[in-house]
Design an enzyme around this catalytic site. Structure first.
Site, mmCIF file in Angstrom:
data_model
loop_
_atom_site.group_PDB
_atom_site.id
_atom_site.type_symbol
_atom_site.label_atom_id
_atom_site.label_comp_id
_atom_site.label_asym_id
_atom_site.label_seq_id
_atom_site.Cartn_x
_atom_site.Cartn_y
_atom_site.Cartn_z
ATOM 1 N N PHE A 182 28.500 5.401 -21.642
ATOM 2 C CA PHE A 182 27.847 6.653 -20.397
ATOM 3 C C PHE A 182 28.830 7.598 -20.017
ATOM 4 O O PHE A 182 29.923 8.202 -20.556
ATOM 5 C CB PHE A 182 28.206 5.615 -18.742
ATOM 6 C CG PHE A 182 28.100 6.368 -17.730
ATOM 7 C CD1 PHE A 182 26.421 5.921 -17.251
ATOM 8 C CD2 PHE A 182 28.790 7.091 -17.146
ATOM 9 C CE1 PHE A 182 26.207 6.567 -16.216
ATOM 10 C CE2 PHE A 182 28.474 8.416 -16.337
ATOM 11 C CZ PHE A 182 26.860 8.159 -15.027
ATOM 12 N N ASP A 251 35.755 0.613 -19.504
ATOM 13 C CA ASP A 251 35.393 0.841 -18.239
ATOM 14 C C ASP A 251 34.794 -0.405 -18.397
ATOM 15 O O ASP A 251 33.038 -0.889 -18.529
ATOM 16 C CB ASP A 251 34.214 2.274 -18.421
ATOM 17 C CG ASP A 251 34.079 2.382 -17.354
ATOM 18 O OD1 ASP A 251 33.798 1.849 -16.765
ATOM 19 O OD2 ASP A 251 33.756 4.005 -17.237
ATOM 20 N N TYR A 276 30.912 1.588 -6.125
ATOM 21 C CA TYR A 276 30.501 2.072 -5.378
ATOM 22 C C TYR A 276 28.577 1.206 -5.997
ATOM 23 O O TYR A 276 27.996 1.557 -5.068
ATOM 24 C CB TYR A 276 29.625 3.408 -5.154
ATOM 25 C CG TYR A 276 29.578 4.382 -6.692
ATOM 26 C CD1 TYR A 276 28.456 4.197 -7.598
ATOM 27 C CD2 TYR A 276 30.432 5.249 -6.513
ATOM 28 C CE1 TYR A 276 28.480 5.059 -8.423
ATOM 29 C CE2 TYR A 276 30.207 5.554 -7.881
ATOM 30 C CZ TYR A 276 29.572 5.493 -8.774
ATOM 31 O OH TYR A 276 29.882 6.441 -9.797
ATOM 32 N N LYS A 277 28.957 0.602 -6.964
ATOM 33 C CA LYS A 277 27.945 -0.185 -7.892
ATOM 34 C C LYS A 277 27.678 -1.901 -7.146
ATOM 35 O O LYS A 277 28.041 -2.260 -5.932
ATOM 36 C CB LYS A 277 28.415 -0.244 -9.547
ATOM 37 C CG LYS A 277 27.620 1.286 -9.994
ATOM 38 C CD LYS A 277 28.195 1.946 -10.745
ATOM 39 C CE LYS A 277 27.635 3.015 -11.382
ATOM 40 N NZ LYS A 277 28.424 3.099 -12.786
ATOM 41 N N ARG A 425 14.709 0.502 -15.527
ATOM 42 C CA ARG A 425 15.948 -0.326 -15.056
ATOM 43 C C ARG A 425 16.196 -1.322 -13.667
ATOM 44 O O ARG A 425 16.050 -1.067 -13.068
ATOM 45 C CB ARG A 425 16.943 0.208 -15.496
ATOM 46 C CG ARG A 425 18.526 0.227 -15.773
ATOM 47 C CD ARG A 425 19.609 0.516 -16.041
ATOM 48 N NE ARG A 425 19.814 1.496 -14.361
ATOM 49 C CZ ARG A 425 21.267 1.843 -14.399
ATOM 50 N NH1 ARG A 425 22.255 1.629 -15.373
ATOM 51 N NH2 ARG A 425 21.463 2.780 -13.452
HETATM 52 C C1 LIG Z 1 28.736 4.901 -13.128
HETATM 53 C C2 LIG Z 1 30.331 4.692 -14.552
HETATM 54 C C3 LIG Z 1 30.643 6.021 -14.224
HETATM 55 C C4 LIG Z 1 31.071 6.977 -12.636
HETATM 56 O O1 LIG Z 1 31.866 7.646 -13.118
HETATM 57 P P1 LIG Z 1 31.715 9.216 -11.748
HETATM 58 O O2 LIG Z 1 32.989 8.958 -11.743
HETATM 59 O O3 LIG Z 1 31.956 8.045 -10.899
HETATM 60 O O4 LIG Z 1 30.204 9.879 -11.469
HETATM 61 C C5 LIG Z 1 31.481 6.406 -15.248
HETATM 62 N N1 LIG Z 1 31.042 5.606 -16.623
HETATM 63 C C6 LIG Z 1 30.730 4.194 -16.243
HETATM 64 C C7 LIG Z 1 29.844 3.646 -17.777
HETATM 65 C C8 LIG Z 1 29.913 3.734 -15.358
HETATM 66 O O5 LIG Z 1 28.905 2.889 -15.582
#
Ligand SMILES: *Cc1c(COP(=O)(O)O)cnc(C)c1O
Length: 492
Positions: A182, A251, A276-277, A425
């Site tokens: 990400f 992560d 939040y997921k 997705r």
């Molecule tokens: C959703 C997600 C994030 C989100 O990062 P924020 O700092 O909350 O915006 C980061 N890394 C991964 C792999 C994600 O899936």
């Protein structure tokens, strides 16, 4: 338009969905969420019948403001047949647990409104980051005292990576990062490398074990790839990094809450994840940081704020780090969103992660089967691994006109998301997604594809069937790790 394989008629799939839902040990957990429906099977059946009579779903309403249809308001999404949308985007923003609104009302009106500053003590605000961390701990396989909640995932990636470099053996000059990560993780890793004078090397997640060497200080790896839904080998990669003398930072954004994670047992050094997921903490809910107990005395935060000081109210000019997970704090905690998360975690009461994983795999299997049975042949290609050991809790389908198809799906009450350039997705949150939802989503998707192809003429260009990963059929393979560049959306 494709023909359905004779063995899997729609009626049979609908009946299977109903049977699977009836036998689902997590079915009752759906009632802990505000999804704009009553979740009663008879209502869904009635709606199915109405739809079958109408010959399609075109009459359904729109989703309306996603994530904003709170408090059980059915909103526009209920549509003509009185039914809520199918929500398959919980891997981006989890649905609202019913406990959150009353808790936040109390936090705002009483704890803040009446007690005001006394609440730091009397309402337990001061200790909330560690207390709520200890509620997340069992979901990630951590004993108490190792998880602190606060800041965003991006910020916690920074803390973890720089602290890991500082803990790594001397002379290690490179940081490895999951090449398909990400984007925020990649950006932060780049900056952490610059700040610490290390070189950042991007390696596909399944190549990190081989790439680790005596030059490696730390590797940052995603447990589940946000785009393909591929689950990586947390234990094996961690062991390989340790064998090379390096540290492992994971992560967990797309795995925690969707499948069992064993941070303690698998020897993970540091981990981060968002809430939040699959943890349903709400938009912008604070993230968490795991620091393995044995590393805590050496965890040297690059963001040593007053909240991680051993004596925060001593207001001393010099920094002395607190003991324990509080060392991962920075500044004043985000109390409102932190306590919304606290309430959201009530949804996990009595839920066994083994059941969550079993349902996640069964749901994604069933969805893939429904898609294979109904979608025009060669029109979709799954980039999500077939093998259970390599699958997270989402299904990603390549589709030529994916952006428009997802818009149409949303308009017809099936909410997933689109990742550029060509991925549909669908996230399957085992706590509230039903097998009937998977079936309905697949059927609406097939309707849309058939309509679009019919409108475009029969000799359309959307055939992906030269690709080995094309649905339907057994032995579907996935694409290799490498992702096309520049195809990522801004939302997680
Ligand atoms: C959703 C997600 C994030 C989100 O990062 P924020 O700092 O909350 O915006 C980061 N890394 C991964 C792999 C994600 O899936």
């Amino acid at each position: 338009m494709s023909e359905l394989p004779a063995a899997v008629a729609p009626d049979a799939l609908a009946a299977r969905a109903a049977a699977l839902d009836a036998a689902d040990p997590l079915a009752h957990v759906r009632d802990r969420f505000a999804l704009g429906d009553t979740s009663r099977a008879d209502a869904a059946d009635a709606a199915d019948a109405a739809e079958a009579g109408a010959g399609g779903e075109a009459g359904e309403g729109r989703e309306g403001r996603e994530g904003g249809a709170a408090g059980g308001a059915a909103g526009e999404g209920a549509g003509a047949v009185g039914r809520a949308p199918v929500y398959l985007d919980g891997n981006s923003l989890g649905a609202l647990p019913t406990t959150v609104l009353p808790r936040l009302a109390d936090v705002v009106a009483r704890e803040w409104g009446e007690l005001r500053i006394r609440s730091w003590e009397e309402s337990g605000w001061w200790t909330a980051p560690e207390r709520i961390g200890d509620r997340i701990a069992p979901l990630v396989g951590a004993a108490p005292g190792q998880v602190v909640v606060g800041d965003s995932t991006s910020v916690n990636v920074f803390k973890a990576l720089v602290a890991a470099v500082r803990m790594a053996p001397q002379g290690r000059d490179e940081i490895l990062v999951d090449a398909a990560t990400f984007p925020t993780d990649g950006y932060i890793a780049q900056s952490a490398a610059r700040l610490t004078g290390r070189t950042l090397r991007a390696v596909p997640a399944d190549g990190i074990a081989r790439a680790a060497s005596d030059r490696t200080a730390v590797a940052l790896v995603n447990h589940v790839d946000y785009r393909t839904g591929r689950l990586h080998d947390l234990r094996g990669v961690t062991a390989a990094l340790h064998a090379a003398g390096a540290l492992a930072v994971w992560d967990l954004c797309h795995s925690a809450g969707a499948l069992p994670v064993a941070l303690d047992a698998d020897g993970v050094d540091l981990a981060v994840g968002c809430t939040y997921k699959y943890l349903n903490g709400g938009p912008g809910a604070p993230a968490y940081l795991y620091v393995r107990a044995e590393h805590q005395p050496r965890f040297d935060s690059p963001l040593p704020g007053w909240n991680s000081h051993a004596d925060p109210f001593g207001m001393a000019p010099g920094y002395v780090a607190a003991q324990g997970p509080a060392r991962g704090r920075v500044g004043t905690p985000e109390i409102l969103s932190l306590l919304a998360l606290d309430a959201a975690l009530d949804a996990w009461e009595g839920v066994a992660l083994a059941d969550v994983r079993a349902k996640s795999l069964a749901l994604t299997d069933f969805f893939l089967e429904c898609v294979a049975a109904t979608a025009p042949a060669g029109r979709l290609e799954s980039v999500t691994p077939e093998a259970h050991a390599e699958r997270g809790s989402q299904v990603s389908l390549r589709c030529v006109d994916a952006g428009e198809v997802m818009r149409e799906l949303t308009a017809r009450g099936v909410v997933g998301d689109f990742r550029r350039p060509d991925v549909l997705r669908f996230g399957f949150t085992p706590l509230y997604t039903r097998y009937a939802d998977a079936w309905r989503a697949a059927r609406v998707l097939a309707d849309i594809l058939v309509e679009r192809d019919t409108a475009a003429g029969t000799a359309d260009t959307a055939d992906l069937s030269a690709d080995p990963g094309v649905l339907p059929g057994a032995g579907t393979e996935t694409r290799p790790e490498g992702q096309p560049e520049g195809d990522r959306e801004g939302t997680p």
